[in-house]
Design a protein around this motif. Structure first.
Motif, short mmCIF file in Angstrom:
data_model
loop_
_atom_site.label_atom_id
_atom_site.label_comp_id
_atom_site.label_asym_id
_atom_site.label_seq_id
_atom_site.Cartn_x
_atom_site.Cartn_y
_atom_site.Cartn_z
N UNK A 95 1.06 -1.13 -0.09
CA UNK A 95 -0.02 -0.09 0.03
C UNK A 95 0.85 1.36 0.10
N UNK A 96 1.71 1.29 0.88
CA UNK A 96 2.84 2.49 1.11
C UNK A 96 3.50 2.65 -0.41
N UNK A 97 3.94 1.73 -0.90
CA UNK A 97 4.79 1.68 -2.17
C UNK A 97 3.84 2.18 -3.25
N UNK A 98 2.74 1.69 -3.41
CA UNK A 98 1.72 2.21 -4.33
C UNK A 98 1.49 3.65 -3.99
N UNK A 99 1.20 3.87 -2.86
CA UNK A 99 1.08 5.58 -2.82
C UNK A 99 2.21 6.41 -3.02
N UNK A 100 3.33 5.99 -2.50
CA UNK A 100 4.38 6.70 -3.21
C UNK A 100 4.74 6.61 -4.54
N UNK A 101 4.48 5.62 -5.46
CA UNK A 101 4.78 5.82 -6.82
C UNK A 101 3.49 6.71 -7.44
N UNK A 102 2.15 6.33 -6.82
CA UNK A 102 1.08 7.42 -7.31
C UNK A 102 1.67 8.84 -6.94
N UNK B 213 -3.23 7.79 2.66
CA UNK B 213 -3.61 6.59 2.96
C UNK B 213 -4.28 6.95 4.38
N UNK B 214 -5.57 6.47 4.40
CA UNK B 214 -6.67 6.85 5.51
C UNK B 214 -6.96 5.57 6.13
N UNK B 215 -7.10 5.85 7.54
CA UNK B 215 -7.39 4.81 8.50
C UNK B 215 -8.54 5.32 9.35
N UNK C 146 -4.68 4.63 -6.77
CA UNK C 146 -4.13 4.37 -5.49
C UNK C 146 -3.59 5.67 -4.89
N UNK C 147 -3.70 6.89 -5.58
CA UNK C 147 -3.55 7.96 -4.94
C UNK C 147 -4.05 8.31 -3.43
N UNK C 148 -5.49 7.83 -3.26
CA UNK C 148 -6.10 7.86 -2.05
C UNK C 148 -6.59 6.55 -1.74
N UNK C 149 -5.79 5.91 -0.65
CA UNK C 149 -6.18 4.47 -0.22
C UNK C 149 -6.77 4.41 1.15
N UNK C 150 -7.45 3.70 1.31
CA UNK C 150 -7.91 3.39 2.82
C UNK C 150 -7.48 1.77 3.41
N UNK C 151 -7.36 1.67 4.75
CA UNK C 151 -6.91 0.58 5.29
C UNK C 151 -7.89 0.51 6.46
N UNK D 33 -5.71 -2.34 12.79
CA UNK D 33 -4.63 -1.73 13.52
C UNK D 33 -3.33 -2.25 13.17
N UNK D 34 -3.42 -3.37 12.78
CA UNK D 34 -1.86 -4.16 12.39
C UNK D 34 -1.52 -3.36 11.14
N UNK D 35 -2.22 -2.94 10.08
CA UNK D 35 -1.75 -2.25 9.00
C UNK D 35 -1.15 -0.93 9.50
N UNK D 36 -1.88 -0.09 10.56
CA UNK D 36 -1.32 1.19 10.88
C UNK D 36 -0.04 0.92 11.49
N UNK D 37 0.16 -0.15 12.43
CA UNK D 37 1.42 -0.59 13.16
C UNK D 37 2.38 -0.53 11.96
N UNK D 38 2.05 -1.40 11.04
CA UNK D 38 3.25 -1.64 10.00
C UNK D 38 3.48 -0.47 9.31
N UNK D 39 2.54 0.39 8.78
CA UNK D 39 2.92 1.66 8.23
C UNK D 39 3.66 2.56 8.95
N UNK D 40 3.41 2.52 10.42
CA UNK D 40 4.46 3.52 10.92
C UNK D 40 5.71 3.42 11.21
N UNK D 41 6.12 2.14 10.55
CA UNK D 41 7.60 1.86 10.56
C UNK D 41 8.00 2.20 9.20
N UNK D 42 7.25 2.38 8.05
CA UNK D 42 7.71 2.61 6.39
C UNK D 42 8.06 4.11 6.53
N UNK D 43 8.99 4.58 7.30
CA UNK D 43 9.54 6.11 6.70
C UNK D 43 9.97 6.28 5.29
N UNK D 44 10.42 5.30 4.99
CA UNK D 44 10.99 5.40 3.50
C UNK D 44 9.94 5.80 2.39
N UNK D 45 8.55 5.53 2.72
CA UNK D 45 7.57 5.64 1.78
C UNK D 45 6.49 6.79 2.49
#
Length: 458
Positions: A10-17, A151-153, A181-186, A189-201
């Motif tokens: 999800x994060x990669x797709x958002x960054x690419x978009x 990315x919205x939660x 994929x410019x606007x995505x929803x999740x 909570x597990x997805x949120x926790x994982x996304x909080x680690x992805x500062x590269x995206x």
């Protein structure tokens, strides 16, 4: 697929978009917003039906004591003009000037060597919020207009509504040059926790919700976080306050929408108005079913009233120290008495969340001192704290309210969702190199000639 790998996709797709969108003209972003409004209007019946289902499920949680009534109120998309305001917010944002590509500094360093500071999007936003499903649309509109992917939660209590709102946005984007994929929803909570680690995206996290939600996010990510943990707003009634104004402003600040973060939670009184303005304000609050948690001086003033208000015994109680650090989010108001304006300012700066605070006064100097002395994102004179809102400020809508001091403060609209970059162009025949400049024979000196420019000419 694990939540970690799913979140990374999800994060990669958002960054690419996001990266692809930087070469799309701003007119396409406006078209996307227009399409979103049309899709929402077309799907209104289905979306409101989903919202009713969410409300019914949430009511059961409230009845069981597992959810607060204030959270339930925020969930209702049919309340008042909330639906129409949401759609109008999309239209208003579409009409606002493009916040990107604006030159805020232009300097000719040498003949033919031009430097520009230009506004540009932040990148990929991760927005986490509770209950309020219209936030999906608010954030999507601001993100698209400002050139940011998002990315919205939302909270689980608004899942049904959020899914249909997101579907309408995705359908609208599919009719434009902007990736779906410019606007995505999740959803988890597990997805949120994982996304909080992805500062590269992900470039910025914006949490909107309870103190515990915001604090948890701030403590569990390296990504910059913009937002506020509490809405401890106050109204100070000065010794020169007009009674009519005081009644209107205090009652509106508390009762217009008690569950909002810009509702007043503390009323501060100058001790000289305890027998004049305060009784009238208190009567109006009690008539509006507001529970008052009073310090000794304000409590004594009310107990001496004759005749006493009918609900004095049920709605007026002594305050505790915790009363002044609690975001009630209900028809409850803490009351504090102070001997001076200076003491009011000290009290607010020590106990508020630096969100929005207002003074009711007829003294121009007191107004000036209050607005400059109170260290909050919004300081008002003779106006309700409920005005602290992006829509009311003319931003179209808002991504949230920030009580921070870096980058953005107060209601955050389009301007708070852009940063800047520096662009340089050499028009010299052989370009420009740093080695040409310095001290000594044959070295050039920088000319540093500022010039006017509203846009980059290349």
């Amino acid at each position: 697929m694990s939540s970690d790998s799913g979140a990374e996709s999800i994060a990669k797709a958002a960054k690419a978009a996001f990266e692809a969108s930087q070469l799309i003209p701003s007119s396409e972003r406006v078209k996307a917003l227009q399409e979103i409004r049309r899709e929402l209007e077309a799907a209104k019946d289905a979306i409101l039906a989903a919202n009713r289902a969410d409300l019914e499920a949430a009511q059961k949680e409230v009845d069981a004591g597992r959810m607060s009534s204030s959270l339930l109120k925020r969930l209702d998309l049919t309340k008042g003009d909330k639906w129409d305001s949401m759609l109008q917010g999309v239209a208003d944002v579409a009409e606002l000037p493009d916040p990107t590509g604006i030159v805020t500094y232009a300097n000719e360093l040498d003949d033919g060597l031009e430097l520009y500071r230009v506004s540009c999007p932040i990148g990929v936003l991760l927005v986490i919020f509770e209950a309020r499903p219209e936030v999906v649309v608010n954030i999507a509109a601001l993100a698209i207009k400002s050139g940011n992917a998002a990315i919205l939660k939302g909270g689980k209590e608004s899942n049904e509504t959020t899914q249909l709102l997101s579907k309408a946005i995705q359908t609208a984007l599919s009719k434009t040059a902007i990736s779906s994929t410019y606007i995505q929803t999740i959803q988890t909570r597990a997805e949120v926790s994982a996304l909080l680690d992805l500062d590269q995206y992900i470039d910025l996290v914006i949490p909107r919700g309870s103190n515990s939600l915001v604090k948890n996010i701030q403590n569990n990510t390296r990504i910059p976080v913009m937002g506020h943990a509490d809405g401890l707003c106050s109204v100070y009634v000065d010794e020169s306050a007009d009674i009519r104004k005081a009644v209107l402003i205090v009652v509106d600040s508390k009762t217009d929408y008690p569950a909002a973060c810009n509702a007043a939670e503390t009323l501060i009184l100058h001790d000289k108005i305890l027998s004049t303005v305060w009784p009238e304000v208190a009567k109006a609050l009690l008539a509006a079913d507001v529970k008052l948690l009073c310090d000794e001086p304000s409590l004594a003033a009310l107990r001496s009233l004759s005749p006493a208000p009918a609900n004095l015994s049920t709605h007026v109680q002594p305050s505790t120290p915790e009363s002044y650090t609690t975001e009630h989010l209900s028809l409850t108001l803490s009351v504090k008495t102070v001997p001076s304006l200076a003491d009011a300012i000290k009290w607010i700066n020590a106990h508020s969340s630096h969100h929005t605070d207002s003074i009711v006064t007829e003294d121009e100097r007191a107004a000036s001192v209050f607005c400059r002395g109170v260290d909050s994102a919004g300081t008002y004179v003779n106006a309700s704290t409920r005005f602290a809102d992006g829509f009311r400020y003319g931003f179209g809508t808002e991504v949230g309210i920030s009580t921070g001091r870096i980058h953005a403060r107060g209601p955050v609209g389009l301007e708070g969702l852009v940063t800047y970059k520096y662009m340089m162009r050499s028009k010299g025949e052989q370009g420009h190199v740093v080695g040409e400049f310095g001290v000594g024979e044959g070295k050039k000196k920088y000319k540093h000639r500022k010039f006017a420019a509203s846009a980059v000419p290349f």
